[in-house]
Design a protein around this motif. Structure first.
Motif, mmCIF file in Angstrom:
data_model
loop_
_atom_site.group_PDB
_atom_site.id
_atom_site.type_symbol
_atom_site.label_atom_id
_atom_site.label_comp_id
_atom_site.label_asym_id
_atom_site.label_seq_id
_atom_site.Cartn_x
_atom_site.Cartn_y
_atom_site.Cartn_z
ATOM 1 N N ASP A 1 78.170 42.074 68.194
ATOM 2 C CA ASP A 1 77.637 42.442 66.871
ATOM 3 C C ASP A 1 76.288 43.144 66.989
ATOM 4 O OD1 ASP A 1 79.798 41.524 65.487
ATOM 5 O OD2 ASP A 1 78.916 39.570 64.996
ATOM 6 N N LYS B 1 92.243 48.217 63.313
ATOM 7 C CA LYS B 1 92.289 48.441 64.768
ATOM 8 C C LYS B 1 93.700 48.398 65.347
ATOM 9 C CE LYS B 1 91.129 43.670 66.217
ATOM 10 N NZ LYS B 1 92.320 43.219 66.880
ATOM 11 N N ASP B 2 94.597 47.620 64.725
ATOM 12 C CA ASP B 2 95.945 47.500 65.279
ATOM 13 C C ASP B 2 96.989 48.288 64.493
ATOM 14 O OD1 ASP B 2 95.083 45.805 67.355
ATOM 15 O OD2 ASP B 2 95.109 44.083 65.988
ATOM 16 N N SER C 1 82.785 44.609 71.090
ATOM 17 C CA SER C 1 82.733 43.291 71.732
ATOM 18 C C SER C 1 81.479 42.517 71.338
ATOM 19 C CB SER C 1 82.773 43.456 73.253
ATOM 20 O OG SER C 1 81.596 44.121 73.697
ATOM 21 N N TYR D 1 87.110 46.872 60.587
ATOM 22 C CA TYR D 1 87.597 47.052 61.964
ATOM 23 C C TYR D 1 88.849 46.204 62.204
ATOM 24 C CZ TYR D 1 87.787 46.571 67.054
ATOM 25 O OH TYR D 1 88.214 46.545 68.353
ATOM 26 N N GLU D 2 88.795 44.945 61.796
ATOM 27 C CA GLU D 2 89.948 44.051 62.001
ATOM 28 C C GLU D 2 91.158 44.546 61.214
ATOM 29 O OE1 GLU D 2 90.157 41.712 64.204
ATOM 30 O OE2 GLU D 2 88.052 41.859 64.799
ATOM 31 N N GLY D 3 90.888 45.190 60.094
ATOM 32 C CA GLY D 3 91.983 45.672 59.255
ATOM 33 C C GLY D 3 92.666 46.914 59.780
ATOM 34 N N ARG E 1 83.134 44.465 60.369
ATOM 35 C CA ARG E 1 84.166 43.660 61.056
ATOM 36 C C ARG E 1 85.444 43.575 60.206
ATOM 37 N NH1 ARG E 1 84.053 43.041 66.209
ATOM 38 N NH2 ARG E 1 81.944 42.740 66.978
ATOM 39 N N ARG E 2 85.254 43.375 58.912
ATOM 40 C CA ARG E 2 86.404 43.278 58.004
ATOM 41 C C ARG E 2 87.230 44.572 58.067
ATOM 42 N NH1 ARG E 2 86.793 39.866 53.313
ATOM 43 N NH2 ARG E 2 88.385 40.593 51.843
#
Lengths: 378, 78
Positions: free
Chosen positions: A301, A287-288, A299, A283-285, A280-281
């Motif tokens: 876990d 993805k945008d 969507s 992906y969040e970093g 997640r760390r």
């Protein structure tokens, strides 16, 4: 090196696994080959590992745990040993070649017919398709638990319920989930669970196996030395000997046994939670970030700790090489032995760069990978 | 060579069954140990459980009660 290629093999192994392999290589005979102390040590080690595998995966009978070299071998044994001409098998676009090629071979050489549940651009399936594809001659669904490319997980309990309702076998490739996602053969309705030892179980390469449900009878893939019933011209019919001709990888299985201990002591849920937090760390970093395309469904876990992406129109192999050479980050580019998944994602030409996380990765390694992706995308 | 005498020999279909039997006996404090199957029983090369015939009842009881997988029980001079 920052190792983020754990979907290929986990790099950092628990010390107890290493110690167990070394100890075995310093003094262990051949399992099922005599009853001197060295042979008995090997036989006891292998039997203990069977018991631990059975406990981890919800298999009632340790004698129905068969050791193989990896999940590819386990899948070959299952797929080649259960079907006959005229049978129909359902699989999915999510599969690795370890499932696809044995199925294609059955289709070409034995007159078995195949259908595939299609994946969409996110790598997701419509579960109603499994039921839609069932025909009177359908014998099984063969699928993975999670895609080795997107990390998307299939709901095995849901697929298992379809199999139960229609009297089908469910053969599962758990290469990406064994050890890091809870698996229970009984509640999921799994007929044959195929696993590898060197990924989420943190065991040695060259280890793996299959757990076979009661009532599932698999023809031997290979025949030969068994250490028992030597004057019989045929392979013993009893599991696991039926499917284990030849000397087992006793040294590796000693390590795998210690790996099962590590998993039991640490807890599958704990391992999954940590791996997903790292994923997640990352992906969040990324993805945008402009120019970055991430593949898969994030969507939930309920997935494997994998993030596959591309940067602009850069060839995935070039990006992976840049990550390795400039940043010291190990990833996997290309097709990942998952041709149908790449076709569904539209990445046949470019491939994808796969980042995959293990329990032994750290958040600072993830941050370094995010920073590297951002720099390459500039 | 050791002196031959009457022994209880329990045979198994697989090494896995022999291992399960041994593990159970060790945990339950039941007597005996694993040896190569005597050729007077079979010319195969597996292993068997050797015990004193006086312990037959206790071992048979464990086989029944705990559903241990065995092939057959023999009493032979070995």
């Amino acid at each position: 090196m920052i190792y983020l290629d754990n979907a290929a093999t986990t790099y950092h192994k628990p010390q107890q696994v290493i110690d167990a392999v070394v100890s075995a290589m310093q003094g262990m005979g051949n399992s099922s080959r005599g009853s001197h102390s060295g042979a008995l040590k090997a036989a006891r080690t292998v039997y203990d590992a069977r018991c631990k595998a059975a406990a981890l995966f919800g298999c009632d009978d340790p004698s129905r745990v068969v050791f193989t070299a990896n999940s590819t071998e386990a899948l070959n044994i299952a797929i080649s040993g259960l079907f006959a001409a005229g049978d129909h098998i359902i699989s999915t676009d999510l599969e690795h070649n370890s499932v696809l090629r044995p199925l294609y071979r059955l289709q070409a050489e034995q007159g078995v017919s195949l259908d595939f549940v299609r994946a969409d651009k996110q790598g997701c399936v419509d579960y109603a398709d499994f039921e839609r594809l069932i025909r009177p001659e359908t014998k099984a669904i063969v699928c993975n638990h999670a895609s080795n490319l997107t990390g998307n997980m299939l709901d095995l309990a849901r697929i298992g319920a379809v199999c139960k309702a229609h009297g089908l076998l469910l053969i599962v490739d758990a290469s990406q989930t064994a050890g890091c996602v809870p698996i229970d053969m009984k509640s999921m309705g799994i007929s044959v669970l195929c696993f590898t030892g060197h990924k989420g179980l943190y065991g040695p390469q060259g280890t793996g196996g299959m757990c076979i449900a009661e009532g599932v009878e698999i023809r031997p893939f290979k025949v030969g030395g068994s250490g028992v019933q030597s004057f019989s011209k045929t392979q013993p019919v009893q599991y696991p000997t039926r499917l284990e001709a030849g000397t087992l990888n006793g040294h590796g299985i000693a390590g795998l046994s210690a790996a099962f201990d590590f998993i039991a002591e640490t807890g599958v849920e704990t391992i999954h939670a940590k791996e997903i937090a790292l994923m997640r760390r990352f992906y969040e970093g990324v993805k945008d970030v402009d120019g970055v395309t991430v593949y898969g469904d994030f969507s939930t876990d309920a997935r494997a700790a994998i993030v596959a992406l591309n940067i602009k129109d850069y060839e995935s192999g070039e990006v992976s090489d840049e990550l390795s050479e400039t940043y010291g980050i190990a990833t996997r580019p290309g097709a990942h032995c998952a041709p149908r998944m790449h076709e569904a994602l539209g990445t046949v030409e470019q491939g994808a760069v796969r980042f995959s996380f293990s329990y032994f990765n750290r958040s600072d390694e993830v941050d370094a990978a995010v920073a590297a992706v951002k720099e390459i995308a500039e | 060579m050791r002196e031959k005498k009457l022994r209880l020999i329990i045979t198994f279909h697989t090494t896995t069954d022999a291992m399960a039997f041994e593990k159970h006996c060790l945990a339950a404090g039941l007597p005996g140990r694993l040896i190569p199957v005597p050729t007077s029983i079979t010319a195969g090369c597996g292993m068997s459980w050797m015990a004193d015939p006086a312990d037959r009842a206790a071992l048979e009881d464990a086989i029944q009660k705990d559903a241990l997988k065995v092939d057959a029980l023999y009493e032979v001079v070995h």
